[in-house]
Structure formats: C-alpha cells, structure tokens
Design a protein around this motif. Structure first.
Motif, short mmCIF file in Angstrom:
data_model
loop_
_atom_site.label_atom_id
_atom_site.label_comp_id
_atom_site.label_asym_id
_atom_site.label_seq_id
_atom_site.Cartn_x
_atom_site.Cartn_y
_atom_site.Cartn_z
N ALA A 32 33.41 30.16 38.36
CA ALA A 32 32.78 31.09 39.30
C ALA A 32 33.04 30.67 40.75
CB ALA A 32 31.29 31.18 39.04
N VAL A 33 32.99 29.35 41.00
CA VAL A 33 33.20 28.87 42.36
C VAL A 33 34.61 29.19 42.83
CG1 VAL A 33 33.36 26.81 43.81
CG2 VAL A 33 31.46 27.06 42.20
N PHE A 34 35.60 28.90 41.97
CA PHE A 34 36.99 29.19 42.35
C PHE A 34 37.21 30.69 42.52
CE2 PHE A 34 38.25 24.91 40.56
CZ PHE A 34 38.53 24.39 41.82
N TRP A 35 36.57 31.45 41.65
CA TRP A 35 36.70 32.90 41.73
C TRP A 35 36.27 33.41 43.12
CZ3 TRP A 35 38.48 36.15 37.82
CH2 TRP A 35 38.37 37.51 38.08
N VAL A 36 35.09 32.96 43.55
CA VAL A 36 34.58 33.41 44.84
C VAL A 36 35.44 32.90 45.99
CG1 VAL A 36 32.62 33.30 46.43
CG2 VAL A 36 32.22 33.66 44.01
N LEU A 37 35.86 31.64 45.87
CA LEU A 37 36.72 31.08 46.93
C LEU A 37 38.00 31.90 47.05
CD1 LEU A 37 36.45 27.22 46.39
CD2 LEU A 37 35.57 28.55 48.30
N ALA A 38 38.62 32.19 45.89
CA ALA A 38 39.90 32.88 45.92
C ALA A 38 39.77 34.32 46.42
CB ALA A 38 40.53 32.88 44.52
N LEU A 39 38.67 34.97 46.07
CA LEU A 39 38.61 36.40 46.34
C LEU A 39 37.76 36.79 47.55
CD1 LEU A 39 38.76 37.25 42.67
CD2 LEU A 39 40.19 38.37 44.38
N THR A 40 37.00 35.87 48.11
CA THR A 40 36.33 36.23 49.38
C THR A 40 36.71 35.27 50.50
OG1 THR A 40 34.29 35.03 48.92
CG2 THR A 40 34.38 37.30 48.21
N ILE A 41 36.63 33.97 50.23
CA ILE A 41 36.91 33.03 51.32
C ILE A 41 38.37 33.13 51.75
CG2 ILE A 41 36.68 30.65 52.11
CD1 ILE A 41 34.03 31.85 51.25
N PHE A 42 39.28 33.22 50.78
CA PHE A 42 40.69 33.31 51.13
C PHE A 42 41.00 34.58 51.93
CE2 PHE A 42 45.10 34.51 49.80
CZ PHE A 42 45.74 33.63 50.66
N PRO A 43 40.55 35.76 51.50
CA PRO A 43 40.76 36.95 52.34
C PRO A 43 40.12 36.82 53.73
CG PRO A 43 40.15 37.64 50.15
CD PRO A 43 40.02 36.14 50.18
N LEU A 44 38.96 36.17 53.80
CA LEU A 44 38.32 36.00 55.11
C LEU A 44 39.17 35.12 56.01
CD1 LEU A 44 34.50 35.64 54.33
CD2 LEU A 44 35.66 37.50 55.50
N PRO B 131 41.75 42.71 54.55
CA PRO B 131 42.69 41.61 54.31
C PRO B 131 43.19 41.56 52.87
CG PRO B 131 40.48 40.76 54.76
CD PRO B 131 40.48 42.20 55.11
N PHE B 132 42.31 41.90 51.92
CA PHE B 132 42.72 41.91 50.52
C PHE B 132 43.85 42.92 50.31
CE2 PHE B 132 42.34 42.96 46.00
CZ PHE B 132 42.28 41.69 45.45
N PHE B 133 43.72 44.06 50.98
CA PHE B 133 44.77 45.08 50.90
C PHE B 133 46.10 44.55 51.45
CE2 PHE B 133 47.17 48.26 53.32
CZ PHE B 133 47.55 49.11 52.29
N LEU B 134 46.02 43.82 52.58
CA LEU B 134 47.25 43.26 53.16
C LEU B 134 47.89 42.27 52.21
CD1 LEU B 134 46.30 42.62 56.90
CD2 LEU B 134 47.64 44.50 55.92
N ILE B 135 47.07 41.40 51.63
CA ILE B 135 47.59 40.40 50.69
C ILE B 135 48.23 41.10 49.50
CG2 ILE B 135 46.97 38.51 49.13
CD1 ILE B 135 44.61 37.93 51.08
#
Lengths: 305, 282
Positions: A32-44, B131-135
């Motif tokens: 779950a931690v990696f999931w959130v990191l990959a899909l919210t923190i990384f886009p941010l 940003p997700f869209f861009l990625i």
C-alpha cells in the motif's frame, strides 16, 4: 456505550506476542505504501518539476523558474475561479450543515420506517455526480422544466436557471445540497443516537427543559462530530468539478467556472501544463491549510472530552 | 429524550417533513425515469408528469441505447474499472490495515502511518490527474482501462486501510494466538482466522470503493478518448449538435446511477462508518 468518535486508532494496538514472523509486518504494509508513493507522490513531484517550465503545444519548452507561480497572482480568471469556488463551498456547506443537523435533531426519535428513511437518504450520496448534472439540465430547463412549471402554476414567473449568472450558481449549489445534505443528516443522526441516554434522564430529573438539554448536553457532545462533518464537507466541496462541468459548463460566461474546472481547462484545453501544475499546488495549499486548522480543532475537542 | 411522548402537532410536523424529504430526494430519480420513457416530443411539453395519463410511455430510447455498441462498451468499461479498482484497493488496503492493527511500527508510529493514508482523502484529484496524464501520454498509455484502475484504486485506498484496520483491532487477538499455538504462521493466522471474521465489513468497503470508482468522472474524462470510455463520460454524448436530448439523458443517467446506488443499499449498515472513515459508527 459512549460516543465512538476518534480519528485515528481509538483502541491501542493489541500486539500479538511476536515470534519468528516479525519481519512479515513489512510484507503487509509496504504494498500500500509503494502504491501511494508511485501514484500520488511521484505525479506530484513530476508536477513540481513541470511547474518550472513553460509549455508550447503541450510540449515542455523553456525553463522559466517561478514564473508560473507569479502568474497566479495576476490572473483574473484564476481569481474568478477561486471566488466562484469560495461562494460554492460556503453556501453549500452552510446550508447542508444547518439543514442536515436540524433534520437529524427532529427525527432523532422513535418513528416507524426509520430503516426505509435511511435507505432512501443513502441514494443521493451514491448517485453519479456528473449524471446529476445532466439530469439537472432537464430539471432546470427554463421553458418547460418541472421547477419552472411548478413556479408558474403557483403564480410566479420562470426563473432563468442556466442563462443567468446568479441563478446558474444557485443551480449548481442546489444540486450539491440535494446530494450531500443526506450525508450530514445520516452522520448527525448516528452521532445523536450514540449519546448517553442516562445523561438526559439525570438532567430531566433536575428539571432541565428541552432547550437547556440541547444547549448543555446535545450540542457540546455533538461538537466533535459536527466539526468532523464540516471537515469532510469542506474538503469535498473544494474538489467540486463534475456538477458545473456537466450542468453549466462553467457558464454563463465564467459565472460557475470553479477552480478545478479552470485548472482542468488550463491543462487539457490550453495545454499550459506548467501553469496548470502551479495552480494545482495553490489548491493543495488552500485545502491543506483548512484541514490543518480544523484538524487541530477536532483534536483539541477530543482531548477535552 | 428518546422516550418523550410526541404531541399531536409535533407528529404532524414530522410526518409532513418526512413526506417532503422523500419527495425531494426521490423526485430527480422519478424525473429521469419519466424522461427515459417519453417520446422525444413529449420531453419538452409541460405537464407530462404521469405516464399513461399525460403521455404515452415508450421503451424506444432504452432499446436504441442498449443496442448501441459504444454504450454497451461503456457499461463494460465502467464495470471493469470499478470492480478492478475496488478489488485492487481492498486487497492491498486490507494487508496494510492488518499491519496497522496487529504490529507496532517503531520509526514511524502507527498513528502517523494511518494519518498519512488518511491525507490521501484530502488530495484534490485534479492536482494529480494532470501530471499523471502527462506521464501516461509520454509512455503511450492513455485510453487504457488499467490506467483508470490504477488511479481510482489509489483514491479509494483510504477506505479499506482505515476502516478495516479498525475492524481488525476490534477482533480479540487471542484467536490468532491460538492459531499460532497450533503451528500456523502469520500469513495463515491472517487468511484463516482474522480475514473470515471481517468479511461483512470487507464486502461493504468493496462496495463503497466500487461505487466511488464507478462515479468518478475527472480521471475518465482526462484519460480516455475512445476505447476505455466509461458511463459517466458517455452521458455527455447525449449532448448532440442538436442540443441536449432529454430522453437520451434520462436513459443514460439511469443506466449510470442505478448500479452504484443499488449496490450502496446492500452496504447500508456500514455507510456512515465508511463515509466518515471510521470516525462515526452508524
């Protein structure tokens, strides 16, 4: 049974005497931690990076430093979006809180068919918001829509729901009130029913009247729940997008162009992704400030209790 | 207060209020149903409020919509996206919930981890989706069902993590200890002892996640263009160049709204708890 309000973990962690499998806890937590990191923190982080660039035709163009953030202060359309959102948030949340809590107080008694009432009040909460927006077009229809037909039959004159800036805002606010007043109602009712009955009995023996019971017992005990409802409603209201996007398309003019919609258009219609990212961080900061103010409020009320 | 006998006047006020509330809540559904069974010309006529009496109902719009390939595709997409997102988030969320309920984490406290998952709930979706869209477009992965599953699963993840960790905490740990004595390992204690006991809650959380993913519009609008379009985006297709077609809107609105609302009724015991992330138990 006293009130069951608590934000994080109310009962302490009851740890099983750990044997050889101690390390397995990471196997449980980390997906779950990696999931959130990959899909919210990384886009941010990606957004943070792209907010430092100008974009041309949707492609990264030149490094511009903090220029996109400087634009936030001078863009009148952005200020309009903020203003429209503030009006929306304040009116919807105020009406929903007062209406929902009052209804819960009135109906917090033995009535037949309470379960049916609860079931029906759940329906709006799970109705697809964008579908409500399109349905709204047919309900607020100016010439022969049901609301205006009703108003005319009562002797009034038709309301220009979707063509007048003021009434268009009223329309999106009404849809949100329709959808979320049941939330305030249901949560308040659940809170009211968790209040200790013996306290009321003791107070009644002491001769306290209805108003005093409400003022001295109900309201103070309900405060944590009410703050919590307020927090949830504020956070969700700030995200508003679906209803104006479907019901009014932000119009007439920019009268209902809420902030999320303005940001969406900056990115997806004008492909100004750097600026859209900067706008996103402004929204994130506003929402975080509100949450941290209220979160402290809720926490302090817990400690007093 | 609960036992106080109501005066007659108060009773009348309450019943009037109840009836008004029911009409207010149910009217939009009724109006969508009416429009969906009207002939197009009746949708713009005033006073068409009761089928058979004031207009002749027809199922033409339902039939024509259900026979359109893009609509059936959208129904299928919506089903795949919402069930996929709910399943993924409930699986990884339940694992994390069990960890938060049964282990003590040292460097970062359990409370902080919980709050971190909770903070997911305040993140405005529009901030992440652009940003997700861009990625996604840079790796050529837009208009894919799986990318919508990824995003929706992320945004509903706080529900399983927080609600289920509460439910695990309410279970007496002695049962799992007994399983250890019988030689079970941690995984077996989790799957054979703890998990079966939270199944009703688990199903309800799954339904809540599924309903929210089904209703999601912004991600779908941003990330789909043709093949992966779900129902919330297809409703907009009722807005042809000729203007909004009220009968089409009626059908598509109902097709979109009915699955999540009906499913939510099955989870109604857990709705208050679910929507307040466990803070208020209904």
């Amino acid at each position: 049974m006293s009130q069951s309000v608590g934000l994080s973990e109310a009962p302490a962690v009851r740890e099983i005497p750990v044997r050889a499998q101690d390390r397995s806890r990471w196997a449980f937590l980390l997906p779950a931690v990696f999931w959130v990191l990959a899909l919210t923190i990384f886009p941010l982080l990606y957004a943070l990076y792209s907010s430092l660039f100008s974009y041309r035709f949707g492609r990264r163009n030149a490094f511009v430093g903090l220029d996109n953030y400087a634009r936030l202060f001078t863009d009148e359309n952005l200020h309009n979006g903020l203003w429209v959102t503030f009006i929306f948030v304040i009116s919807t949340v105020a009406v929903e809180m007062v209406l929902g809590f009052s209804l819960a107080l009135l109906l917090n008694r033995e009535i037949r068919g309470r379960n049916v009432l609860r079931a029906i009040m759940i329906l709006p909460l799970f109705a697809t918001p964008v579908a409500l927006g399109y349905l709204g077009i047919t309900i607020f229809y100016e010439t022969n829509g049901p609301i205006n037909v009703l108003i005319r039959s009562l002797g009034g004159s038709s309301i220009p729901w979707l063509s007048n800036p003021f009434w268009a805002r009223v329309a999106i606010i009404l849809v949100d009130i329709w959808q979320w007043t049941p939330f305030v109602f249901l949560v308040s009712l659940a809170g009211l029913q968790g209040l200790p009955v013996d306290l009321y009995e003791a107070a009644a023996v002491d001769g306290a009247g209805g108003w005093q019971l409400f003022r001295r017992i109900t309201l103070p005990l309900m405060m944590p729940t009410l703050w919590l409802i307020l927090l949830f409603r504020l956070v969700d209201a700030f995200k508003v997008f679906d209803i104006p996007m479907s019901l009014t398309l932000g119009g007439p003019g920019r009268a209902t162009e809420v902030y999320s919609m303005f940001q969406y258009r900056t990115g997806m219609r004008f492909f100004d992704h750097g600026y859209a990212a900067a706008q996103g961080f402004l929204l994130l900061i506003i929402v975080s400030v509100i949450v941290s103010l209220l979160f402290g409020r809720i926490r302090s009320l817990y400690e007093e209790a | 207060m609960l036992q106080r006998r109501n005066s007659l006047l108060l009773n009348i006020v309450i019943w009037v209020l109840l009836i008004f509330m029911l009409l207010w809540v149910l009217f939009p559904f009724y109006w969508a149903l009416l429009n969906s069974i009207k002939h197009p010309s009746d949708t713009f006529r005033p006073g068409t409020w009761v089928p058979w009496l004031t207009f002749k109902p027809t199922l033409d719009t339902w039939i024509s919509n259900l026979s359109q390939r893009e609509i059936r595709r959208a129904l299928l997409n919506s089903t795949l996206i919402s069930t996929g997102a709910a399943t993924v988030s409930v699986i990884i969320g339940t694992l994390a919930a069990y960890a938060l309920a049964r282990f003590r984490f040292q460097r970062v406290s359990n409370g902080s981890i919980t709050t971190w998952f909770l903070s997911q709930r305040i993140l405005p979706p529009v901030v992440v989706v652009l940003p997700f869209f861009l990625i996604m477009s840079s790796i050529g992965a837009t208009d894919k069902i799986w990318s919508l599953i990824l995003l929706n699963a992320t945004f509903v993840l706080p529900f399983p993590v927080i609600i289920l960790s509460q439910m695990f905490r309410e279970l007496p740990p002695e049962m799992e200890e007994a399983a250890f004595v019988d030689g079970a390992n941690r995984w077996q204690a989790f799957t054979r002892v703890a998990l079966p006991l939270v199944v009703p809650g688990l199903v309800s959380v799954w339904i809540i996640c599924m309903a929210f993913s089904w209703n999601e519009f912004l991600f779908a609008l941003t990330l789909t263009s043709k093949n992966a379009i779900p129902m919330p985006v297809i409703i907009a297709g009722a807005q042809h160049t000729r203007g909004v077609q009220f009968h089409e809107v009626g059908v598509r609105v109902l097709m979109t709204m009915l699955p999540p609302t009906i499913l939510a009724l099955l989870a109604q015991r857990y709705i208050v708890r679910g929507l307040t992330l466990g803070a208020v138990k209904g």
